[in-house]
Every structure is written in C-alpha cells, then in structure tokens.
Design an enzyme around this catalytic site. Structure first.
Site, short mmCIF file in Angstrom:
data_model
loop_
_atom_site.label_atom_id
_atom_site.label_comp_id
_atom_site.label_asym_id
_atom_site.label_seq_id
_atom_site.Cartn_x
_atom_site.Cartn_y
_atom_site.Cartn_z
N LYS A 1 -5.33 11.53 -4.39
CA LYS A 1 -4.25 10.59 -4.77
C LYS A 1 -4.88 9.33 -5.34
O LYS A 1 -5.15 8.37 -4.60
CB LYS A 1 -3.37 10.27 -3.56
CG LYS A 1 -2.26 9.27 -3.85
CD LYS A 1 -1.24 9.18 -2.73
CE LYS A 1 -0.26 8.05 -2.97
NZ LYS A 1 0.88 8.06 -2.04
N GLU B 1 -6.88 9.24 -0.63
CA GLU B 1 -6.34 8.20 -1.53
C GLU B 1 -7.30 7.03 -1.64
O GLU B 1 -7.33 6.16 -0.77
CB GLU B 1 -4.98 7.72 -1.02
CG GLU B 1 -4.35 6.65 -1.92
CD GLU B 1 -2.99 6.16 -1.44
OE1 GLU B 1 -2.52 6.62 -0.38
OE2 GLU B 1 -2.42 5.30 -2.12
N LYS C 1 -2.36 11.85 5.17
CA LYS C 1 -2.79 10.91 4.13
C LYS C 1 -3.62 9.79 4.74
O LYS C 1 -3.32 9.31 5.84
CB LYS C 1 -1.58 10.30 3.41
CG LYS C 1 -1.97 9.52 2.15
CD LYS C 1 -0.91 8.56 1.72
CE LYS C 1 -1.08 7.22 2.42
NZ LYS C 1 -0.15 6.19 1.91
N ARG D 1 15.03 1.27 9.95
CA ARG D 1 13.94 1.99 9.27
C ARG D 1 14.26 3.50 9.28
O ARG D 1 14.03 4.19 8.30
CB ARG D 1 12.60 1.70 9.95
CG ARG D 1 12.09 0.27 9.72
CD ARG D 1 10.66 0.07 10.22
NE ARG D 1 10.53 0.18 11.65
CZ ARG D 1 10.67 -0.83 12.52
NH1 ARG D 1 10.93 -2.05 12.07
NH2 ARG D 1 10.52 -0.64 13.81
#
Ligand code: 5MM
Length: 331
Positions: A220, A178, A139, A49
C-alpha cells in the site's frame, strides 16, 4: 492458530487487489476518528464511531467495488445494530475484513523528527485472536516525511514492517505493508521520488531478509506526487513517476498494489490510478486502498443525522465506483 498455506495467502491477496475492486480504509484510530466526527458536529463516542462505520459497511452494493475493509480494534470488536459482529457481517456482505495492528508512531531519538511505527510487542497473540475472529488481512503503516526520512529511518521502519508481515503470514493473515511518504508540504516531484525510493528499497530488503512470501502480501504505497502545497503536475506525470519507482523496486511476485489517497482529492487520485492502470507491462495488479478519498464526503453528508444515511450511501458508493472504474478501466 489458523495457518493457511502460501497458496491461500496468495489467493486472498489476489482477491483483495484484482478484478477492479479495492480496499476501503476505515481504520482511523479512536483519536483520529473522534476528531473527524467532531469536525462534522457529531459528538465522538464509541457509539457514534460504530454508527458511522456501520453506515459505511452497509451501503447496499458496496461489494461490487470494495473487496476488503480495514477496521481498527474498536470496530472489529463491535456489533452492527442487528447484533452481528463487524467481521462476521463483512464476510456475509462479500467483503473481506481486515485489521489495523500497528499502535501508531513515535519519534526516533536523534533523527530530526523521523518517525518509527510501533506495535510488535505481543503481536503474535493479537494476530491469533484476530484470525480466530475472522480477519483475512491486516495493515501496518509506516510514515515518512520527505524532509526527515533517512536510510536509518527507512531501514528501521522496513524492519518493523517485515517482522509484522512475517508474523501475519505465520498466522494465516495477509499483511498489507504500507510505507507512506506524506504529501503534506511544498516539495517537488523529485523529492517524493527520492523519499519513496528510499522507503521501498529498505522495505523490500527487509521483507526478503525476513523470508516473507511476496506472493502473499499487498503493498500500500503513496502515489509519487509533488507536495499538496506545490504546483500540481498532470496525472500522467504522476503515474509515470510512480510506475518508474515501483517497477525498479517492487518485485514482480508481489500479489498486488493498493494505493493510499494521502489527502489528495478523490478526482485526482482516481485520475492517477486510471493513468497508472493504463501503463503497459505492469507485473502486478493495481487498485486502491483509499480512506479519505472514499469516505470524507459521506461523513460530511451524514453529519450524525439518521435521515441523511441514504444520501451518505449514495456519495460513498459513487466514490467507490469511480475508484473501481479507475482500477478496472484504464485511461
Ligand atoms: C483510515 O486512516 C488510517 C489510520 O489512520 P490513523 O491511525 O492515523 O488514525 C490510515 O492508515 C489510512 O489507512 C492511510 O493513511 C490511507 O488513508 P488515506 O486517507 O490517505 O487514503
């Protein structure tokens, strides 16, 4: 705790969304990222990752089209091969580092499968740590399905997003808010219009009630589209429907809007963005905060093979340039 004045928050939010650059969403949870690696034949581990995220961040010239990169907690605490922590390297490369701080979704009891996003417990302390380690923005993603969204689920998620956003600003971090209406399914354009209106209406009511400074946030949202299994409509129709909803519900003070890609092909979301950027009378900058539309082809090209890194970089950079051109150069 780092505390930035409102003007500094607004400046960061504008840096993220103006000038034709956009945000690279590379914050897949460990579970999602592991699945995507395994689908490409790459064994999933903290190391693979990390290697994949390093590949993305170190594409030469990425900052020409990318203003910020969203990381998950694991990557935020990892180092590049040269020993630099990811957030430090991002700053040095001219890209603002951000951090996904929600902890995922769970079902709202008694609400037909509607989801609530969690992660508020202890969030203030986590934000203080992320700010200290260089996070410029954060976020939080709420998830809505057109078939299950209700006033209650929109309000509950809007309330959580607003509490998150207020905490971010208190810690000198720009919140990306978002509210994603999923485009999975066969619903028509009007279903997406209704669900997106419900989500945005509740969100801005809550943001205002929570005293969030709208000049220091980035929204977003999804593009307003028919479901992926429904007949497609022209990009100009998507742009018109999206703009109508946003113009009605998103206050002009909001610093900028950065769209998610939602599983649409890269060429389609770039066409949506290009058409939207061409609409006269927009009160906010519009750009992209795509995940899959930027990175899926690069992940496939790389496939865990070191010799394919240059080819993966070329694919990634081309997608970023196309998205940037869509934001900067209207149709
Ligand atoms: C990159 O994926 C983000 C995290 O997803 P999970 O927590 O579900 O693993 C996701 O929030 C992403 O930022 C948005 O969905 C936008 O990505 P797309 O691919 O829709 O542009």
């Amino acid at each position: 705790m780092t505390t930035l004045p409102a003007t500094a928050l607004a400046d960061v939010a504008q840096q993220l969304t103006s000038g034709g650059r956009g945000i690279l969403a590379a914050d897949e949870s460990i579970k999602t990222m592991s699945t995507r690696l395994e689908q490409e034949g790459v064994p999933a581990s903290a190391t693979t990752r990390r290697d994949y995220r390093e590949l993305l961040l170190t594409a030469e010239g990425l900052s020409a089209s990318i203003s910020g990169i969203i990381l998950c907690d694991e990557t935020f605490g990892q180092d590049l091969a040269d020993g630099r922590p990811f957030p430090v390297a991002a700053h040095e490369l001219g890209i603002l580092p951000g951090i996904k701080v929600d902890t995922g979704t769970t079902a709202l009891p008694g609400h037909g499968g509607a989801l609530i996003t969690e992660g508020l417990d202890g969030l203030g302390a986590r934000l203080a740590s992320y700010a200290y380690r260089g996070a410029a923005f954060a976020k939080w993603r709420a998830v809505f399905d057109v078939h299950t969204v209700t006033h209650y689920s929109a309000g509950a998620n809007g309330h959580a997003l607003a509490r998150y956003a207020a905490l971010c600003q208190q810690h000198g971090i720009v919140p990306i808010v978002e509210p994603e209406v999923l485009c999975t399914g066969a619903h028509d354009l009007s279903a997406s219009v209704q669900a997106t209106r419900l989500a945005l209406s509740a969100l801005f009511t809550e943001l205002v009630d929570a005293a969030v400074d709208l000049t220091g946030i980035v929204l977003k949202p999804n593009f307003v589209t028919p479901g992926l299994d429904a007949p497609a409509v022209p990009p100009a129709d998507v742009a018109a429907a999206t703009f109508a909803v946003l113009r009605e519900l998103v206050p002009a003070e909001v610093a900028g809007i950065a769209f998610l890609s939602g599983g649409h092909p890269t060429s389609r979301v770039c066409a949506f963005l290009s058409e939207l950027a061409a609409i006269d009378g927009r009160p906010w900058p519009v750009t992209f905060s795509f995940g899959r539309a930027l990175v899926s082809a690069a992940l496939h090209t790389w496939g865990g093979t070191t010799s394919e890194v240059p080819a993966a970089h070329r694919v990634l950079l081309q997608n970023c340039r196309d998205a940037s051109a869509a934001a900067a150069h209207p149709a």
